[in-house]
Design a protein around this motif. Structure first.
Motif, PDB file in Angstrom:
ATOM      1  N   THR A 190       0.833  -1.204   0.000  1.00 57.66           N
ATOM      2  CA  THR A 190       0.000   0.000   0.000  1.00 57.66           C
ATOM      3  C   THR A 190       0.872   1.260   0.000  1.00 57.66           C
ATOM      4  OG1 THR A 190      -0.090   0.208   2.412  1.00 57.66           O
ATOM      5  CG2 THR A 190      -1.742  -1.213   1.385  1.00 57.66           C
ATOM      6  N   LEU A 191       0.274   2.333  -0.464  1.00 53.67           N
ATOM      7  CA  LEU A 191       0.988   3.611  -0.480  1.00 53.67           C
ATOM      8  C   LEU A 191       1.397   4.001   0.935  1.00 53.67           C
ATOM      9  CD1 LEU A 191      -1.366   5.581  -2.914  1.00 53.67           C
ATOM     10  CD2 LEU A 191       0.910   4.672  -3.439  1.00 53.67           C
ATOM     11  N   GLN A 192       0.469   3.798   1.852  1.00 49.92           N
ATOM     12  CA  GLN A 192       0.740   4.217   3.225  1.00 49.92           C
ATOM     13  C   GLN A 192       1.898   3.439   3.828  1.00 49.92           C
ATOM     14  OE1 GLN A 192      -2.224   3.589   1.895  1.00 49.92           O
ATOM     15  NE2 GLN A 192      -3.793   5.011   2.612  1.00 49.92           N
ATOM     16  N   SER A 193       1.990   2.150   3.484  1.00 51.72           N
ATOM     17  CA  SER A 193       3.054   1.340   4.104  1.00 51.72           C
ATOM     18  C   SER A 193       4.430   1.827   3.667  1.00 51.72           C
ATOM     19  CB  SER A 193       2.863  -0.144   3.763  1.00 51.72           C
ATOM     20  OG  SER A 193       2.986  -0.333   2.366  1.00 51.72           O
ATOM     21  N   MET A 194       4.547   2.232   2.421  1.00 51.30           N
ATOM     22  CA  MET A 194       5.879   2.669   1.981  1.00 51.30           C
ATOM     23  C   MET A 194       6.236   4.041   2.567  1.00 51.30           C
ATOM     24  SD  MET A 194       5.440   3.390  -2.086  1.00 51.30           S
ATOM     25  CE  MET A 194       4.935   1.735  -2.471  1.00 51.30           C
ATOM     26  N   VAL A 195       5.234   4.886   2.689  1.00 48.46           N
ATOM     27  CA  VAL A 195       5.505   6.204   3.276  1.00 48.46           C
ATOM     28  C   VAL A 195       5.899   6.042   4.751  1.00 48.46           C
ATOM     29  CG1 VAL A 195       4.436   8.390   3.965  1.00 48.46           C
ATOM     30  CG2 VAL A 195       4.033   7.480   1.668  1.00 48.46           C
ATOM     31  N   LEU A 196       5.124   5.229   5.477  1.00 55.70           N
ATOM     32  CA  LEU A 196       5.426   5.062   6.905  1.00 55.70           C
ATOM     33  C   LEU A 196       6.795   4.424   7.116  1.00 55.70           C
ATOM     34  CD1 LEU A 196       1.923   4.034   8.324  1.00 55.70           C
ATOM     35  CD2 LEU A 196       3.125   6.229   8.567  1.00 55.70           C
ATOM     36  N   ASP A 197       7.166   3.546   6.205  1.00 55.02           N
ATOM     37  CA  ASP A 197       8.491   2.927   6.304  1.00 55.02           C
ATOM     38  C   ASP A 197       9.576   4.000   6.166  1.00 55.02           C
ATOM     39  OD1 ASP A 197      10.263   0.400   6.100  1.00 55.02           O
ATOM     40  OD2 ASP A 197      10.840   1.585   4.334  1.00 55.02           O
TER      41      ASP A 197
ATOM     42  N   VAL B 178       9.223   7.156   6.768  1.00 59.23           N
ATOM     43  CA  VAL B 178       9.173   8.027   7.949  1.00 59.23           C
ATOM     44  C   VAL B 178       9.981   7.386   9.085  1.00 59.23           C
ATOM     45  CG1 VAL B 178       7.649   8.982   9.742  1.00 59.23           C
ATOM     46  CG2 VAL B 178       6.979   9.093   7.334  1.00 59.23           C
ATOM     47  N   GLN B 179       9.749   6.100   9.271  1.00 57.68           N
ATOM     48  CA  GLN B 179      10.454   5.373  10.338  1.00 57.68           C
ATOM     49  C   GLN B 179      11.967   5.428  10.154  1.00 57.68           C
ATOM     50  OE1 GLN B 179       9.099   1.354  10.550  1.00 57.68           O
ATOM     51  NE2 GLN B 179       7.730   1.785  12.262  1.00 57.68           N
ATOM     52  N   ASN B 180      12.393   5.357   8.892  1.00 54.50           N
ATOM     53  CA  ASN B 180      13.824   5.342   8.620  1.00 54.50           C
ATOM     54  C   ASN B 180      14.394   6.729   8.327  1.00 54.50           C
ATOM     55  OD1 ASN B 180      14.091   2.495   8.811  1.00 54.50           O
ATOM     56  ND2 ASN B 180      13.043   2.341   6.849  1.00 54.50           N
ATOM     57  N   GLY B 181      13.565   7.728   8.520  1.00 50.32           N
ATOM     58  CA  GLY B 181      14.038   9.099   8.305  1.00 50.32           C
ATOM     59  C   GLY B 181      14.354   9.412   6.851  1.00 50.32           C
TER      60      GLY B 181
ATOM     61  N   SER C 180      12.556  10.247  -2.409  1.00 52.54           N
ATOM     62  CA  SER C 180      11.742   9.304  -1.641  1.00 52.54           C
ATOM     63  C   SER C 180      10.372   9.087  -2.286  1.00 52.54           C
ATOM     64  CB  SER C 180      11.541   9.840  -0.219  1.00 52.54           C
ATOM     65  OG  SER C 180      10.802  11.054  -0.275  1.00 52.54           O
ATOM     66  N   ALA C 181       9.790   7.970  -1.944  1.00 54.77           N
ATOM     67  CA  ALA C 181       8.423   7.696  -2.413  1.00 54.77           C
ATOM     68  C   ALA C 181       7.463   8.686  -1.757  1.00 54.77           C
ATOM     69  CB  ALA C 181       8.035   6.266  -2.066  1.00 54.77           C
ATOM     70  N   THR C 182       7.790   9.105  -0.549  1.00 59.39           N
ATOM     71  CA  THR C 182       6.934  10.067   0.161  1.00 59.39           C
ATOM     72  C   THR C 182       6.840  11.374  -0.625  1.00 59.39           C
ATOM     73  OG1 THR C 182       7.728   9.095   2.226  1.00 59.39           O
ATOM     74  CG2 THR C 182       6.574  11.203   2.383  1.00 59.39           C
TER      75      THR C 182
ATOM     76  N   ILE D 287      -5.541  10.358   0.659  1.00 56.80           N
ATOM     77  CA  ILE D 287      -4.090  10.609   0.689  1.00 56.80           C
ATOM     78  C   ILE D 287      -3.790  11.903   1.458  1.00 56.80           C
ATOM     79  CG2 ILE D 287      -2.012  10.992  -0.709  1.00 56.80           C
ATOM     80  CD1 ILE D 287      -3.307   9.352  -2.926  1.00 56.80           C
ATOM     81  N   ASN D 288      -4.583  12.909   1.210  1.00 66.84           N
ATOM     82  CA  ASN D 288      -4.397  14.186   1.904  1.00 66.84           C
ATOM     83  C   ASN D 288      -4.513  14.024   3.414  1.00 66.84           C
ATOM     84  OD1 ASN D 288      -3.724  16.438   0.451  1.00 66.84           O
ATOM     85  ND2 ASN D 288      -5.752  16.601  -0.467  1.00 66.84           N
ATOM     86  N   THR D 289      -5.565  13.333   3.821  1.00 67.95           N
ATOM     87  CA  THR D 289      -5.785  13.127   5.257  1.00 67.95           C
ATOM     88  C   THR D 289      -4.582  12.423   5.870  1.00 67.95           C
ATOM     89  OG1 THR D 289      -8.110  12.854   4.721  1.00 67.95           O
ATOM     90  CG2 THR D 289      -7.441  12.183   6.927  1.00 67.95           C
ATOM     91  N   PHE D 290      -4.070  11.452   5.139  1.00 67.19           N
ATOM     92  CA  PHE D 290      -2.917  10.695   5.626  1.00 67.19           C
ATOM     93  C   PHE D 290      -1.692  11.606   5.762  1.00 67.19           C
ATOM     94  CE2 PHE D 290       0.878   8.164   4.531  1.00 67.19           C
ATOM     95  CZ  PHE D 290       0.851   7.237   5.565  1.00 67.19           C
ATOM     96  N   TYR D 291      -1.473  12.441   4.754  1.00 62.09           N
ATOM     97  CA  TYR D 291      -0.302  13.325   4.802  1.00 62.09           C
ATOM     98  C   TYR D 291      -0.436  14.352   5.930  1.00 62.09           C
ATOM     99  CZ  TYR D 291       2.638  11.763   0.972  1.00 62.09           C
ATOM    100  OH  TYR D 291       3.507  11.030   0.213  1.00 62.09           O
ATOM    101  N   ILE D 292      -1.647  14.825   6.131  1.00 59.02           N
ATOM    102  CA  ILE D 292      -1.848  15.801   7.208  1.00 59.02           C
ATOM    103  C   ILE D 292      -1.645  15.124   8.567  1.00 59.02           C
ATOM    104  CG2 ILE D 292      -3.585  17.260   8.344  1.00 59.02           C
ATOM    105  CD1 ILE D 292      -4.684  17.773   5.444  1.00 59.02           C
ATOM    106  N   LYS D 293      -2.229  13.939   8.691  1.00 59.40           N
ATOM    107  CA  LYS D 293      -2.130  13.210   9.964  1.00 59.40           C
ATOM    108  C   LYS D 293      -0.664  13.001  10.369  1.00 59.40           C
ATOM    109  CE  LYS D 293      -3.346   8.658  11.853  1.00 59.40           C
ATOM    110  NZ  LYS D 293      -3.969   7.372  11.522  1.00 59.40           N
ATOM    111  N   HIS D 294       0.169  12.731   9.393  1.00 57.18           N
ATOM    112  CA  HIS D 294       1.574  12.453   9.712  1.00 57.18           C
ATOM    113  C   HIS D 294       2.481  13.659   9.443  1.00 57.18           C
ATOM    114  CE1 HIS D 294       0.812   8.192  10.516  1.00 57.18           C
ATOM    115  NE2 HIS D 294      -0.059   8.259   9.516  1.00 57.18           N
TER     116      HIS D 294
END
Ligand SMILES: CCCCCCCCCCCCC/C=C/[C@@H](O)[C@H](CO[C@@H]1O[C@H](CO)[C@@H](O)[C@H](O)[C@H]1O)NC(=O)CCCCCCCCCCCCCCCCC
Length: 535
Positions: A394-401, A403-406, A413-415, A520-527
């Motif tokens: 998922t898109l979210q999984s790659m972004v969160l990964d 984020v975790q790895n800075g 980045s995919a983010t 996607i927007n909500t996700f980006y804002i949340k994080h």
């Protein structure tokens, strides 16, 4: 049989093979024009596929894994579909158009494949020792999903051919849902507000919840010219001679798109398989075992029964007017957002990639930086996904990964790619809203859309680029004419019917695009991943 590794390149409808990757510059050992060959899956060996040029040659090909074979089948099938004869005039002895024959053979192929895959599922769930391999089951399910996708797309193409072929036309044409019994009305069809009574929608619905998609748009179209004749393997001309295959195959395959076959999507080929092996025989019939169609879906004989069946198929497509949007094999309507934390990467990228042909319809020079940026971001996300397809489903999984790895702030980045892709899509959404609100001046539509979206993130230099690009926009009439599906058809892009169809399709497209963008927007804002920084 001895298998030998070979390096393959699928380019412009021609599959060429080389001794090795290093040998590419020394010329190919053989090549196969996909449009004239049948692709047959082996009845038992899940890694085998055969390429058969009827009455001429037979290539035995073996991938490293069933998954690789699947990727190859999709790439080869898409290529075959993209580069098949488009004249529609050629017919076989029974008067069946060649295009229909080709589609039938593709449908048969996918049926055979499905049978095998279903068989694998059965085997997996009925282990005699009572154990249950969940991962294998997931793999099987994913393969079945991909095959179904390809099957549906091929069926859709077949239906289009059938409906545009006079011998299959019937005097009564009514619009109804393919999924319900024949009826002049469609009582059970769910529609989004404003949708037309077309039957492309059931296909959209059928596609909507699919989690895996064909690889057709994850790949590249090359500009190199195609070879029009088959080149025999000169290294070994004896019957049953084996031709190689190599554990790491790199191919580029062709994307089929509704608008054009000369679209260049990505800058580099994306590998869609990492292992393929072939055997080749120049013998006309030795060792040929062409599978007979055991699960034939489409009949093309012109009996009245068959015509009834074909009528059903024909009814399953839009009998009125197709537009660029309704003809998209995968669009944002196929991107599931029911789980807001999980947007599947492949359907999303496929939907984005299916927009790319429009760039080529605009002024190519002025829009090339825009296209490069858009395609570059698709590619960055795709590469991240490919680095671990299961982990980055998922898109979210790659972004969160990231984020975790800075890594999320890296420009590659995919983010960042998703952030800019999102902004580009927001521009497209606003541009389409402007266009459908009655404004006929494309540059005003673009400027308004730009002010609400991208402009906020652009410094004066890039704003200048926009100012140049916007001047290169075609007139509305020209742009609209590019949104017909086949510019050679008799559809008049200036007719009120087409205008109505287009506006309706744009409305549906924008609704689904907006749904995806909100998530996607909500996700980006949340994080806290969005930023007001300008480029
Ligand atoms: C029809 C209107 C056409 C006008 C469109 C003009 C759009 C603006 C032109 C600006 C030039 C863009 C050149 C690139 C700029 C990039 O610098 C910028 C930032 O790039 C990002 O940098 C990150 C690092 O900082 C990096 O990590 C990231 O990967 C990278 O992307 N990029 C952008 O500003 C994005 C611009 C893309 C604009 C896409 C607009 C889409 C236009 C579609 C036209 C068709 C409209 C019809 C739609 C119909 C659909 C069928």
């Amino acid at each position: 049989m001895g298998w030998q590794p070979r390096w393959f390149i699928l380019d412009n409808g021609v599959l060429s093979y080389y001794k090795s990757q290093e040998d590419v510059n020394n010329g190919c050992k053989g090549s196969i024009k996909m449009s004239v060959c049948d692709i047959v899956v082996h009845p038992v060996d899940m890694t085998r596929l055969d390429l058969i040029i009827p009455g001429e040659q037979h290539y035995y090909v073996k991938a490293s894994t069933p998954q690789d074979r699947q990727s190859w089948l999709i790439a080869l099938g898409s290529s075959k579909a993209s580069f098949s004869e488009v004249s529609g005039a050629k017919k076989d002895a029974d008067g069946v158009p060649d295009q229909v024959r080709t589609k039938k053979s593709e449908l048969r192929l996918y049926c055979d494949l499905l049978m095998q895959q279903v068989h694998s599922v059965k085997e997996t769930v009925s282990q005699t020792d009572g154990s249950f391999d969940f991962q294998k089951l997931q793999e099987c399910a994913s393969l079945i999903g991909a095959t179904c996708d390809t099957f549906i797309c091929t069926l859709e193409e077949c239906m289009k051919i059938v409906s545009s072929t006079p011998m299959f036309e019937s005097p009564h044409q009514h619009v109804r849902d393919a999924a319900i019994p024949s009826s002049p009305t469609r009582p059970n069809v769910q529609r989004l507000p404003g949708t037309r009574s077309t039957i492309t929608r059931p296909l959209e619905r059928a596609l909507k919840h699919r989690s895996t998609l064909s690889s057709s748009s994850e790949v590249k179209v090359h500009t190199s010219s195609s070879h029009h004749s088959l080149i025999e393997d000169t290294s070994n001309t004896s019957a049953n001679s084996t031709v190689l295959l190599q554990p790491s195959i790199h191919i580029s395959s062709e994307a089929s798109d509704a608008l054009s076959q000369s679209v260049h999507f990505l800058e580099e080929a994306i590998p869609v398989g990492n292992g393929l092996t072939t055997e080749h025989t120049t013998n006309n019939n030795a060792n040929e075992s062409v599978l007979e169609p055991s699960h034939l879906v489409l009949s093309t004989a012109a009996s009245s029964d068959d015509l009834e069946t074909l009528d059903d198929f024909k009814d399953a497509i839009d009998e009125t007017i197709m537009t660029f949007f309704s003809a998209m094999p995968v669009s944002f309507s196929n991107v599931d957002t029911s789980d807001e934390e999980s947007i599947l990467v492949i359907p999303f990228l496929e939907a984005c990639n299916n927009l790319v042909p429009i760039f080529d319809k605009l002024n190519s020079t002025a829009f090339s930086p825009v296209k490069m940026d858009f395609c570059g971001n698709i590619k960055k996300i795709h590469q991240k996904h490919l680095s671990d397809p299961e982990k980055f489903l998922t898109l979210q999984s790659m972004v969160l990964d990231e984020v975790q790895n800075g890594q999320h702030t890296h420009s590659n980045s995919a983010t960042s790619a998703l952030l800019w892709l999102k902004r580009s899509l927001e521009f497209i959404r606003e541009f389409l809203r402007e266009c459908s609100s009655g404004s006929t001046d494309m540059s005003i539509c673009a400027s308004n859309a730009y002010s609400r979206t991208l402009k906020n993130y652009h410094g004066w230099v890039v704003r200048g680029v926009f100012a140049v690009a916007v001047k290169a926009l075609p007139y509305r009439e020209t742009f609209v004419s590019h949104l017909t599906v086949d510019e050679k058809t008799t559809v008049d892009p200036m007719s009120p019917q087409f205008e109505h169809a287009l506006l309706t399709d744009i409305e549906v497209f924008v609704q689904h695009l907006d749904r995806v963008l909100v998530v996607i927007n909500t996700f980006y804002i949340k994080h806290s991943l969005d930023s007001a920084e300008k480029v």
